[in-house]
Design an enzyme around this catalytic site. Sequence first.
Site, PDB file in Angstrom:
ATOM      1  N   ASN A  59      48.055  45.721  47.668  1.00  0.00           N
ATOM      2  CA  ASN A  59      48.462  46.693  46.665  1.00  0.00           C
ATOM      3  C   ASN A  59      48.367  48.090  47.284  1.00  0.00           C
ATOM      4  OD1 ASN A  59      49.311  47.708  44.250  1.00  0.00           O
ATOM      5  ND2 ASN A  59      47.591  46.921  43.057  1.00  0.00           N
ATOM      6  N   HIS A  60      49.152  49.013  46.785  1.00  0.00           N
ATOM      7  CA  HIS A  60      49.114  50.390  47.267  1.00  0.00           C
ATOM      8  C   HIS A  60      47.918  51.126  46.671  1.00  0.00           C
ATOM      9  CE1 HIS A  60      53.074  50.240  49.119  1.00  0.00           C
ATOM     10  NE2 HIS A  60      53.479  49.557  48.066  1.00  0.00           N
ATOM     11  N   ASN A  61      47.299  51.975  47.463  1.00  0.00           N
ATOM     12  CA  ASN A  61      46.289  52.897  46.938  1.00  0.00           C
ATOM     13  C   ASN A  61      47.024  54.017  46.201  1.00  0.00           C
ATOM     14  OD1 ASN A  61      44.017  51.586  48.041  1.00  0.00           O
ATOM     15  ND2 ASN A  61      44.459  52.490  50.031  1.00  0.00           N
ATOM     16  N   PHE A  62      46.431  54.507  45.118  1.00  0.00           N
ATOM     17  CA  PHE A  62      47.117  55.538  44.325  1.00  0.00           C
ATOM     18  C   PHE A  62      46.150  56.502  43.649  1.00  0.00           C
ATOM     19  CE2 PHE A  62      46.646  51.654  41.871  1.00  0.00           C
ATOM     20  CZ  PHE A  62      45.993  52.096  40.726  1.00  0.00           C
ATOM     21  N   GLU A 119      47.264  50.872  51.942  1.00  0.00           N
ATOM     22  CA  GLU A 119      47.195  49.678  51.105  1.00  0.00           C
ATOM     23  C   GLU A 119      45.808  49.058  51.184  1.00  0.00           C
ATOM     24  OE1 GLU A 119      50.183  46.938  52.391  1.00  0.00           O
ATOM     25  OE2 GLU A 119      51.826  48.203  51.704  1.00  0.00           O
TER      26      GLU A 119
END
Length: 173
Positions: free
Chosen positions: A99-102, A114
């Site tokens: 998953n992408h870091n956000f 990620e």
Amino acid sequence: MKKIKKILGYLLYVILGSHLPHYQLGMKWPTSKFIRFLSAKMIFDNCGKNIDLGRKVKLSFKTSIGNNSGIGDNSFLQGKITIGNDVMVGPECMFIASNHNFDNLAIPMNKQGEVEREIVIGNNVWLGARCIILAGTIVEDGAIIAAGAVVSGHVKKNSVVGGVPAKLIKYRK
């Protein structure tokens, strides 16, 4: 050497195994199944006996699959995935273990990197067609995931879940 073996297995799958018939015309096509099995044996970290790898599956080198398990046609595997014994994965299922870091609003999301969190599927599990299994999901033994469900988190033993997001429908008796 191990990386070369995985790449050769992937090429074998892409060139031959991905395009050969699977269950068309009511037949089982043992030669096609054998070529896909041989490819999986070379690609996956661990590969059990009598697995059934469908056509046009997008594979991950970080996959382990147990005995008598199958992955349906056009499925997508990304990241570290462990699939137990006697697991049925329907066609067009997606396993997305990253998953992408956000979290940082000052940095664009596509520049934050990620995070990968393993997906673990227990034994004797049935995943219906087009379900999506997200990063960090654990599906315990005997569970059923309904077609089209989006699953994140933890699915308890012998439970039946479905929906978007997936919710408990009932327990198997």
